[in-house]
Enzyme design. Sequence first.
Site, PDB file in Angstrom:
ATOM      1  CD  GLU A 106     -15.841   1.029   0.687  1.00 18.25           C
ATOM      2  OE1 GLU A 106     -16.216   0.210   1.544  1.00 18.25           O
ATOM      3  OE2 GLU A 106     -15.601   0.723  -0.488  1.00 18.25           O
ATOM      4  CD  GLU A 153       5.186  -7.834   6.538  1.00 17.14           C
ATOM      5  OE1 GLU A 153       5.466  -8.943   7.005  1.00 17.14           O
ATOM      6  OE2 GLU A 153       4.356  -7.671   5.623  1.00 17.14           O
TER       7      GLU A 153
END
Length: 311
Positions: free
Chosen positions: A94, A125
């Site tokens: 963004e 992960e």
Amino acid sequence: MTSTSNPRDLRAELESLTTEAFRPELAGIDQLPTLDIARLMNAEDATVAAAVAQRLPEISAAIDAVAERMGRGGRLIYMGAGTAGRLGVLDASECPPTFNTDPSEVVGLIAGGPAALVTSIEGAEDSRELAEADLDALALTADDTVVGISASGRTPYAIAAVQHARGQGALTIGLSCNAHSALAAAAEHGIEVVVGPELLTGSTRLKAGTAQKLVLNMLSTITMIRLGKTYGNLMVDVRASNEKLRARSRRIVALATGADDAEIERALAATDGEVKNAILVVLAGVDGPTAARLLEESGGRLRAALTAADG
């Protein structure tokens, strides 16, 4: 606290985390009316901002350090797995339309790569090597900042990212939602927003995810304010890539200058739609090329360019 592959040890480790705690008073939540569940959830969410408020000194110190490095050309790099990784990618994605940054300036990396944005990538992960390889591909410099994000504060991918980056001289930030986390300890700037046990046991996309989003909002937004990407509270570096944003651009110029529609259109036409330049054209009474030169000489800071034009 360190990660472990022993199932019994891992279970004990998770049970010690605030974000994984079981709340017996909510054991019958599935039998409540929907409105009651919604009220419970809303009340839980209302506590998150207060938890973030307790960490504002640490957040502010981290932002000042990030802005200093980005001002020298450094990058802001978010790294995490699962929800934490997705939030980092979201915040990074963004920045270009909001602040007209290059996509390489604020980067979001998620364990397992882009596919992990929409599906679970098993084992990603837990891979320290993957984190190191992801960072090596970016060729880190001492002006870069790496933000490891992990609700538990124990995710190997995030911890390894911070440790690897710190070893190469980059600024490091560890954002977690548990106290005394390995992630915060590994980073130069540790930020631990302790939101407490979740409504659904261990579902850290809830309060912990909300807390992480709030902190990432601050990291990117206030850094961009410090870098002169705004004029007051106006997004003067907004990139007008669609009709809505073009309308917003015209409105921002109007709010900053008080000019009428015709003058705004002339200023935007003279500056190829660049909002910051158009404001300078109107307020300083200069032409498009002069506005561009003044902004370049002022490091893109509109207030400084206006002062230079007045001088």
